[in-house]
Each structure stands twice: as C-alpha cells, then as structure tokens.
Design an enzyme around this catalytic site. Sequence first.
Site, PDB file in Angstrom:
ATOM      1  N   ILE A  95       0.761  -1.192  -0.056  1.00 51.12           N
ATOM      2  CA  ILE A  95      -0.164   0.072   0.074  1.00 51.12           C
ATOM      3  C   ILE A  95       0.894   1.415  -0.026  1.00 51.12           C
ATOM      4  CG2 ILE A  95      -1.996   1.077   1.103  1.00 51.12           C
ATOM      5  CD1 ILE A  95      -2.645  -1.477   0.147  1.00 51.12           C
ATOM      6  N   THR A  96       1.751   1.113   0.670  1.00 55.41           N
ATOM      7  CA  THR A  96       2.746   2.278   0.834  1.00 55.41           C
ATOM      8  C   THR A  96       3.245   2.885  -0.550  1.00 55.41           C
ATOM      9  OG1 THR A  96       4.120   1.209   2.690  1.00 55.41           O
ATOM     10  CG2 THR A  96       5.082   3.022   2.028  1.00 55.41           C
ATOM     11  N   GLU A  97       3.302   4.293  -0.607  1.00 58.31           N
ATOM     12  CA  GLU A  97       3.453   4.940  -1.581  1.00 58.31           C
ATOM     13  C   GLU A  97       5.096   5.765  -1.344  1.00 58.31           C
ATOM     14  OE1 GLU A  97       2.015   9.107  -3.839  1.00 58.31           O
ATOM     15  OE2 GLU A  97       1.035   8.566  -2.200  1.00 58.31           O
ATOM     16  N   TYR A 158     -11.466   2.267  -9.047  1.00 55.14           N
ATOM     17  CA  TYR A 158     -12.823   2.537  -8.215  1.00 55.14           C
ATOM     18  C   TYR A 158     -13.823   2.894  -9.438  1.00 55.14           C
ATOM     19  CZ  TYR A 158      -9.052   3.275  -4.577  1.00 55.14           C
ATOM     20  OH  TYR A 158      -8.034   2.940  -3.900  1.00 55.14           O
ATOM     21  N   GLU A 208      -2.715   4.178 -18.685  1.00 54.06           N
ATOM     22  CA  GLU A 208      -2.364   5.651 -18.579  1.00 54.06           C
ATOM     23  C   GLU A 208      -1.210   6.234 -19.029  1.00 54.06           C
ATOM     24  OE1 GLU A 208      -0.528   6.283 -13.929  1.00 54.06           O
ATOM     25  OE2 GLU A 208      -2.416   6.516 -14.085  1.00 54.06           O
ATOM     26  N   HIS A 246       0.480  12.392 -11.437  1.00 56.01           N
ATOM     27  CA  HIS A 246       0.401  11.028 -10.784  1.00 56.01           C
ATOM     28  C   HIS A 246       1.865  10.367 -10.693  1.00 56.01           C
ATOM     29  CE1 HIS A 246      -0.612   6.857 -10.624  1.00 56.01           C
ATOM     30  NE2 HIS A 246      -1.756   7.190 -10.119  1.00 56.01           N
TER      31      HIS A 246
END
Length: 303
Positions: A95-97, A158, A208, A246
């Site tokens: 999960i860590t960015e 999502y 993307e 992003h």
Amino acid sequence: MNFTPHNRVLIQGISDPLATIHASHMKTYGTRLVAGVSPGYGGTEVHGIPVFDLVEMALSAVGEIDTTIIFTHPYAALDAALEAIAAGIRQIVLITEGIPPLDMVKLLRKAEMTETLVVGPNSPGVIVPGQLLLGIHPTEFYTPGSVGLISRSGTLTYEIARELTLAGLGQSMGVCIGGDAIMGSSFPQWLEIMDEDEHTDIIVLVGEIGGDSEEEAAHYIAEAIDKPVIAYVAGQTAPKGRRVGHAGAIIASQISILGSEIGTAASKITAFERAKIPVANYPSQIPTLVKKTLRIPTKHSSV
C-alpha cells in the site's frame, strides 16, 4: 496464487492509523486477518487482531500466512517485505507510496528468486468482490461478477468498477498494479492470472500515459491471452511532453531509445488497436464495450 476467502492475511505496520482503519474494513468484509506486526506493539490487539513485534513471531503463534499487506513508512517497506519473504509469505501487497527506487529493485530481485508476487507499491491492493479484500478498495463500488479489472491507477479502478456495477456487470477481481515508477507485478502477470481464472469471462485493462507497460500488455494480449480484453487509456488530453502529477504517469517519451511517441496516449491506443483490442474513449463507455463483446443485450430507454 491464493485469492479466496480462505486466504490467511497479515498486516505489517498495523499500528499506522491508515492500517488500523482499513484493518477494520477488511475484517468486516470477511478477510481472514490472522495477525498484525508492528515493532514495539507486540502483545496488543487491533480490532481483535493480535499484534506481534516480528513476522516470525506471528507465524509461530497463528500458523501459515498466505498474504501480507504492508502499510509501513516507505523507508521501512523493503525490510518489511524481505522479512515476510524470509518467513515464506509469497503474496505481498504494498500500500505504501514512495518506496525508494533502489529498494524496489532489491525487493524485486528477491521476489523473482523466491517466486513471490508483489502488488504495488502505491496500490490499493486486490479485491475479489463479495469474498476478499486485500487493501483499501472502497467495497461499495464493487459487486460479484465475471469482469476482471486491472489498472495502474487506484482511483480509476474504483471509478470503472462503479461504472460496471451500475451497468449490471459484476467483477471477478479488481487489482491496481501501482502508481510508483518501479512496480512489482506487471500487466502481463495479471493478464495471465485472469486468463486462467475460471470466474473471469472478460478483462478490462486500464492504463495511463507514461512508460511502455500498455504497449507491452497489448503485445502480450495478442500473443498469449485467449479471453476478450477491453482497454482504456487515461491522460489522452494531457499536454505532450509535460510531466504530470500522478507518480506513475511520468511521460517516458523523452527517453530516446524508446522513440519520441512511446509513453503517449496515442502510442498506447495504437498498440491496442493493432492487437485488435477495443479501446474506450472514456470510462463510462467501458460497460457498453463489455456488453457488446460478450453479446449482452443493451437496454434502451423508451421515450
């Protein structure tokens, strides 16, 4: 890979506020959270989940663990992941960015040697709607079904899951491979997983701008994937040559060895079209393309 309700799950960094919140959500969803690890917090509990100081101590107490979900500080993530691999855990969700790139290189070398699947970093994880939540996906957007969803962007995962759900198209699995510059598992790996999954009838791939992973995926689909695939590429209106916000959307067209167009939306769309993969112009068009490909009648409202 084990993505079933029987999956036994560990959370590393469970004392982190974000981890604590989502541990409750995962547990409520039915995920078998058998232990948490946070050095210095051993002997405590989080939402009834026993916490240990070390992964080895957790395994000694609760037995075999299939998956670990890592919420630690980015500079601690490598040590956490290597500790999990050393303990025999072969599915890691990061999960860590913002994990340092060299740390990711070290981790991926170890993962390859041990046949460990790494999802992320900077990923909301994996969801099997109605059965299993490994991460932070908002479960209200998902419903069980037969559409496999693979994405580079968490929020787009999502959004498109919600579009599919509203159109009556449930999902067999949803995964975001991560938004950082160096990622663990790739589009081809997840395409293969979903191609072999008996509950998946069609795959939606959400890419993307930046890098060449979509071009690589298009080639892989043409060569190796039997199930139908629908694609969407985010960032079609982004100014060419400008770095955007992003983390995973750093335009790689500046790298001369890849050519001037690699990394642009046009390059990716062209690659999909050459592989005869339908490409949606916007997220809300995806359900229509899915229904058309599966030959599901589309309801028309009467005036």
